[in-house]
Design an enzyme around this catalytic site. Structure first.
Site, PDB file in Angstrom:
ATOM      1  N   TYR A 142       0.654  -1.143   0.140  1.00 44.46           N
ATOM      2  CA  TYR A 142       0.056   0.191   0.025  1.00 44.46           C
ATOM      3  C   TYR A 142       0.846   1.231  -0.026  1.00 44.46           C
ATOM      4  O   TYR A 142       1.474   1.494   0.850  1.00 44.46           O
ATOM      5  CB  TYR A 142      -0.955  -0.072   1.251  1.00 44.46           C
ATOM      6  CG  TYR A 142      -2.028   1.148   1.245  1.00 44.46           C
ATOM      7  CD1 TYR A 142      -2.296   1.844   0.245  1.00 44.46           C
ATOM      8  CD2 TYR A 142      -2.606   1.317   2.608  1.00 44.46           C
ATOM      9  CE1 TYR A 142      -2.968   3.011   0.437  1.00 44.46           C
ATOM     10  CE2 TYR A 142      -3.451   2.152   2.474  1.00 44.46           C
ATOM     11  CZ  TYR A 142      -3.912   3.138   1.627  1.00 44.46           C
ATOM     12  OH  TYR A 142      -4.727   4.150   1.664  1.00 44.46           O
ATOM     13  N   LYS A 170      -1.393  -1.436  -4.017  1.00 44.44           N
ATOM     14  CA  LYS A 170      -2.728  -0.429  -3.893  1.00 44.44           C
ATOM     15  C   LYS A 170      -1.896   1.071  -3.897  1.00 44.44           C
ATOM     16  O   LYS A 170      -1.100   1.317  -3.142  1.00 44.44           O
ATOM     17  CB  LYS A 170      -3.421  -0.581  -2.416  1.00 44.44           C
ATOM     18  CG  LYS A 170      -4.640   0.444  -2.327  1.00 44.44           C
ATOM     19  CD  LYS A 170      -5.096   0.421  -0.823  1.00 44.44           C
ATOM     20  CE  LYS A 170      -5.983   1.631  -0.677  1.00 44.44           C
ATOM     21  NZ  LYS A 170      -6.841   1.521   0.734  1.00 44.44           N
TER      22      LYS A 170
END
EC number: 4.3.3.7
Length: 299
Positions: A142, A170
């Site tokens: 992320y 992400k």
């Protein structure tokens, strides 16, 4: 047993980063979490991320995180990917959370860039590698430098992609140029972590979304990505433009705050926030209603 995935879409295409419902006195609301999880999967989510930032992970205990993972798995684990957020700025703590999530049955891990302590790229590489080495679960990185203070450089992403269990990223970096290069060079499955850029990121190679607005518009997100992958870019663009007021409204302030307010307006489980987050004012709530209505959300 985890839902079906492919190397191209290891966690599905449409995931919502789920809020953590609390009771009126601020305790963990496991029944509410299960009802919300069922609602979101019924709406069309392939997966749910629990214990992420939208789940108020900075203010939930390790025990609460484990209870939440188990509860959501019980509710929807046979129908959706349940991805456990395990990211902290302490590698040892993240490894412990990852192992606990694996024991609880999570289908994957979301590991955010260590925040506040601003490690160099080699530190990021070793941090994420330690997490990936700690379990047999697939890992989604992320990358959100606006919160963490440090981006994951493209070269670091390429190195990390060599690990067999680091399979996705992400992306909340907000840089389409870097995203295009990183997707092409790393081969990671790319998920938009910035709702306003869902459609643009698809155009440079993203395969799906980890969404906040999915709490209220999952059917639209599903229709958008199905239109795009089916070759109907005009329809996808029309859906994107329809959702612009929702994207704007849900991020006028911190996303957890507006999401819980929106869920409350729809009569869905949410509950209060834990400090330092605070409720919307009456004026902010009125504006949120206007924004959601402009995007076709029924309240």
């Amino acid at each position: 047993m985890a839902p079906i995935s492919t190397p191209q879409t290891p966690f599905g295409r449409v995931l919502t980063a789920m809020v953590t419902p609390f009771t009126a006195d601020g305790a963990l609301d496991l029944d509410g979490a299960q009802r919300l999880a069922v609602h979101l999967v019924d709406a069309g989510n392939d997966g749910l991320v629990v214990n992420g930032t939208t789940g108020e992970s900075p203010t939930t205990s390790d025990a609460e995180k484990d209870q939440l993972v188990r509860a959501v798995l019980e509710a929807v684990g046979d129908r959706a990917h349940v991805v456990a957020g395990i990211g902290t700025n302490d590698t040892r703590h993240s490894v412990e959370l990852a192992r606990t999530a694996e024991r609880s049955g999570a289908h994957g891990l979301l590991a955010v860039t260590p925040y506040y302590n601003k490690p160099p790229q080699e530190g990021l590489f070793r941090h994420f590698t330690a997490i990936a080495d700690a379990t047999g679960l697939p890992v989604m990185l992320y990358d959100i430098p606006g919160r963490s203070g440090v981006p994951i450089d493209t070269e670091t992403l390429v190195r990390l992609a060599e690990h067999p269990r680091i399979v996705a990223n992400k992306d909340a970096k907000g840089d389409l140029g870097r995203a295009g290069w990183a997707i092409a060079r790393s081969g990671l499955a790319w998920y938009s972590g910035d709702d306003m850029l869902n459609l643009p990121l698809l155009s440079v190679g993203a395969v799906g979304f980890v969404s906040v607005v999915g709490h209220v518009v999952t059917p639209d997100l599903r229709a958008l990505i199905e239109a795009y992958t089916g070759g109907d870019v005009q329809k996808a663009t029309e859906i994107h433009q329809k959702l612009l007021p929702v994207f704007t409204g849900m991020f006028r302030t911190q996303g957890v705050i507006t999401t819980k307010a929106a869920l409350a307006l729809q009569g869905l489980p949410a509950g209060p926030l834990r400090l330092p987050l605070v409720e919307l004012t009456a004026q902010e709530t009125a504006q949120l209603k206007i924004d959601l209505a402009a995007g076709g959300v029924e309240l």
